[in-house]
Design a protein around this motif. Structure first.
Motif, short mmCIF file in Angstrom:
data_model
loop_
_atom_site.label_atom_id
_atom_site.label_comp_id
_atom_site.label_asym_id
_atom_site.label_seq_id
_atom_site.Cartn_x
_atom_site.Cartn_y
_atom_site.Cartn_z
N UNK A 144 0.85 -1.19 0.00
CA UNK A 144 0.00 0.00 0.00
C UNK A 144 0.89 1.25 0.00
N UNK A 145 0.86 1.99 -1.11
CA UNK A 145 1.67 3.21 -1.22
C UNK A 145 0.84 4.47 -1.02
N UNK A 146 -0.43 4.30 -0.62
CA UNK A 146 -1.30 5.46 -0.49
C UNK A 146 -1.18 6.16 0.85
N UNK A 147 -0.50 5.53 1.82
CA UNK A 147 -0.37 6.13 3.15
C UNK A 147 1.07 6.56 3.36
N UNK A 148 1.31 7.87 3.37
CA UNK A 148 2.65 8.42 3.57
C UNK A 148 2.69 9.42 4.72
N UNK A 149 1.54 9.80 5.20
CA UNK A 149 1.46 10.72 6.33
C UNK A 149 0.15 10.48 7.05
N UNK A 150 -0.02 11.12 8.21
CA UNK A 150 -1.23 10.93 8.99
C UNK A 150 -2.46 11.44 8.24
N UNK A 151 -2.27 12.43 7.37
CA UNK A 151 -3.41 12.96 6.61
C UNK A 151 -3.98 11.93 5.64
N UNK A 152 -3.15 10.96 5.24
CA UNK A 152 -3.60 9.94 4.29
C UNK A 152 -4.53 8.91 4.92
N UNK A 153 -4.73 9.01 6.24
CA UNK A 153 -5.64 8.07 6.91
C UNK A 153 -7.11 8.41 6.65
N UNK A 172 -9.04 11.45 14.65
CA UNK A 172 -8.84 12.86 14.33
C UNK A 172 -8.36 13.05 12.90
N UNK A 173 -7.66 12.04 12.36
CA UNK A 173 -7.17 12.12 10.98
C UNK A 173 -8.26 11.77 9.97
N UNK A 174 -9.42 11.36 10.45
CA UNK A 174 -10.52 11.04 9.55
C UNK A 174 -10.64 9.58 9.19
N UNK A 175 -9.96 8.70 9.94
CA UNK A 175 -10.04 7.27 9.65
C UNK A 175 -11.33 6.68 10.21
N UNK A 176 -11.78 5.61 9.60
CA UNK A 176 -12.91 4.84 10.11
C UNK A 176 -12.34 3.80 11.08
N UNK A 177 -12.80 3.81 12.31
CA UNK A 177 -12.21 2.95 13.34
C UNK A 177 -12.90 1.59 13.37
N UNK A 178 -12.08 0.55 13.29
CA UNK A 178 -12.55 -0.83 13.47
C UNK A 178 -12.10 -1.25 14.87
N UNK A 179 -13.04 -1.40 15.84
CA UNK A 179 -12.64 -1.71 17.22
C UNK A 179 -12.00 -3.09 17.34
N UNK A 180 -10.89 -3.18 18.07
CA UNK A 180 -10.23 -4.45 18.36
C UNK A 180 -9.83 -4.45 19.83
N UNK A 181 -9.44 -5.62 20.34
CA UNK A 181 -9.10 -5.71 21.75
C UNK A 181 -7.61 -5.54 22.03
N UNK A 182 -6.80 -5.28 21.01
CA UNK A 182 -5.38 -5.08 21.25
C UNK A 182 -4.57 -5.05 19.97
N UNK A 183 -3.25 -4.80 20.12
CA UNK A 183 -2.37 -4.68 18.97
C UNK A 183 -2.29 -5.97 18.17
N UNK A 184 -2.25 -7.10 18.86
CA UNK A 184 -2.10 -8.37 18.15
C UNK A 184 -3.28 -8.62 17.21
N UNK A 185 -4.50 -8.26 17.65
CA UNK A 185 -5.67 -8.42 16.77
C UNK A 185 -5.61 -7.43 15.62
#
Length: 490
Positions: A144-153, A172-185
């Motif tokens: 994925x080359x579309x994400x190069x800065x926080x604004x690209x979220x 805050x960057x405008x991303x859609x949040x997918x809830x998970x229970x931790x980093x591993x998930x």
């Protein structure tokens, strides 16, 4: 020989000076501070610092090889602090999103889990001085080359723990949040292409890439945010002055730097999947024997007793009794089991009703079984012909004796198959107990997979254990049905 008064006074003065000097040498000069004594701190358990942590978030808090004792950067730091305070440390493990509710419910004294400082958290909790400072990064798929800065979220889907600072950065960057229970998930979803990014700590990301050799993902960008990691306690806990003093002491003596180097300057070799499974076979079995099976058995027995009482109440000719039973059944069947667990474990402490994790799980599961099994038992009892009641009455049997000797033995055979389904469902539902700090089979699999990131092998092993337990119960069901056939009236 006589002594003049002035000479006497000089002698007394000299003696007092010598005495004062001796006392100063023995006790220490008043201007010289003594080694500070550990302050008296109010904790959940006297003499013990109870610490909430994930246990699945390497390298900050995890189980070495998935089976070893709890370790990690945060674990070592808070352990060193507790020792300096003269306290024994006890860790309580939970999913990240359960840590703050459990803290507020008084389940532990503080959280040590790479908690980032924020003004919102500082307003609600006691936060320590920062013990480490790190950057936040965006992790994306390698192709994925579309994400190069926080604004690209903006418009991208990011997997985040809802109560973490990283979720706020992504939101805050405008991303859609997918809830998970931790980093591993989160990293697993990213690996599978189910989400497009996750925001997390730079050290965590680099540790994951180094320890796993995962080439499917990369650090795509660094955000402007700098995370200051702190410990969190309930507001007005009185713990933070002492903890801040010891953080400064650890920094001054170089212990913080040494601990940092231990976890972040070393590289680890990832074991093979077979080695991971082999090393976790016994721990997973132990968790099944000491956690899943007792939790299932105790809850089911208590639940059956509740169900029988509720079923008989439901059949009562008195409307009040029947109505109360119906309300109970409606509440249990109309609310999710997970919500029931959370109410008992996290909400009741607000009413000063505090139940320990394992008993809280038993209460929730027993009440849940009671609600569902009550209708099964009622239907089984009502399936018995009324002539059986009348025949028992003609030979002088009262209601209780008729129920015990005539009706229930015949109803049991009808009830066994659906009740067995309830029991088998309960075996699998015990995995929800991990959300209220109970370590059972599934929680142990989570611990192991968090250390090795070998999800398929470990979750498949846990599934195999669940399958074996359920097959044994199915065999028991068939045997019991065969034995109960002799009670059926022909």
């Amino acid at each position: 020989m006589t002594c003049s008064p002035s000479l006497f006074r000089r002698a007394v003065g000299l003696a007092l000076i010598v005495l004062a000097a001796t006392a100063t040498l023995l006790l220490g000069s008043p201007s010289t501070p003594r080694a500070h004594a550990a302050p008296t701190l109010t904790t959940v358990e006297p003499g013990v610092l109870t610490v909430g942590t994930e246990g699945t978030y390497a390298p900050f808090t995890y189980h070495e090889n998935g089976t070893g004792p709890l370790t990690g950067f945060d674990v070592d730091i808070i352990t060193d602090i507790a020792k300096k305070l003269g306290l024994r440390v006890k860790f309580v493990e939970a999913n990240f999103d359960s840590l703050f509710p459990a803290l507020e419910a008084g389940r532990f004294d503080l959280i040590a889990n790479q908690i980032s400082y924020s003004a919102e958290r500082a307003a609600k909790y006691d936060l320590s001085d920062p013990y480490v400072q790190t950057a936040s990064v965006i992790i994306a798929r390698s192709d994925d080359t579309s994400i190069r800065s926080v604004d690209d979220l903006r418009g991208k889907t990011a997997a985040q723990s809802l109560t973490s600072n990283y979720a706020e950065i992504a939101k805050a960057a405008g991303a859609v949040i997918e809830p998970v229970d931790g980093f591993s998930t989160a990293i697993r979803l990213l690996d599978q292409g189910r989400v497009q990014a996750t925001v997390n700590d730079e050290l965590t990301a680099k540790n994951y890439l180094t320890s796993t050799g995962d080439t499917k993902v990369k650090i795509a960008a660094t955000t402007p945010d700098v995370s200051r990691q702190v410990f969190a306690a309930r507001k007005n806990s009185g713990l933070m002055p002492a903890i801040n003093t010891e953080i400064s002491a650890l920094r001054d003596e170089g212990t913080l730097d040494k601990t940092y180097a231990k976890y972040f300057d070393a590289t680890a070799k990832s074991p093979s999947s077979w080695d991971v499974v082999r090393s976790n076979l016994v721990p997973l079995l132990k968790s099944a024997i000491t956690g899943t099976i007792p939790l299932t058995a105790i809850s089911f027995v208590i639940g059956l007793a509740i169900a029988l009482g509720v079923a008989l109440a439901r059949m009562s000719s008195r409307r009040i009794i029947s109505g109360v039973a119906q309300i109970y059944i409606s509440i249990i069947r109309g609310t999710p089991l997970l919500v029931q667990l959370f109410i008992i474990f996290y909400a009741l402490p607000e009413l000063n009703i505090v139940v320990s994790p394992f008993p809280a799980a038993i209460v929730a599961f027993s009440l849940n079984v009671g609600g569902y099994a009550a209708e099964i038992i009622r239907a089984a009892i009502e399936s018995i012909p009324k002539g059986q009641w009348e025949a028992a009455s003609t030979i002088g049997m009262n209601y209780t004796t008729t129920l015990r000797r005539i009706i229930l033995p015949q109803a049991a055979r009808t009830a066994v198959p659906p009740l067995s389904n309830t029991l088998i469902s309960l075996v699998k539902d015990t995995s929800l107990a991990s959300t209220i700090l109970v370590t059972e089979l599934f929680r142990q699999a989570q611990n192991a997979s968090a250390a090795s990131f070998d999800y398929l092998a470990l979750y498949s092993t846990a599934a195999a254990y669940y399958l074996v337990i359920c097959l044994v119960l199915s065999f028991g069901q068939s045997t019991l049905e065969t034995r109960l056939r002799k009670y059926v009236a022909t």
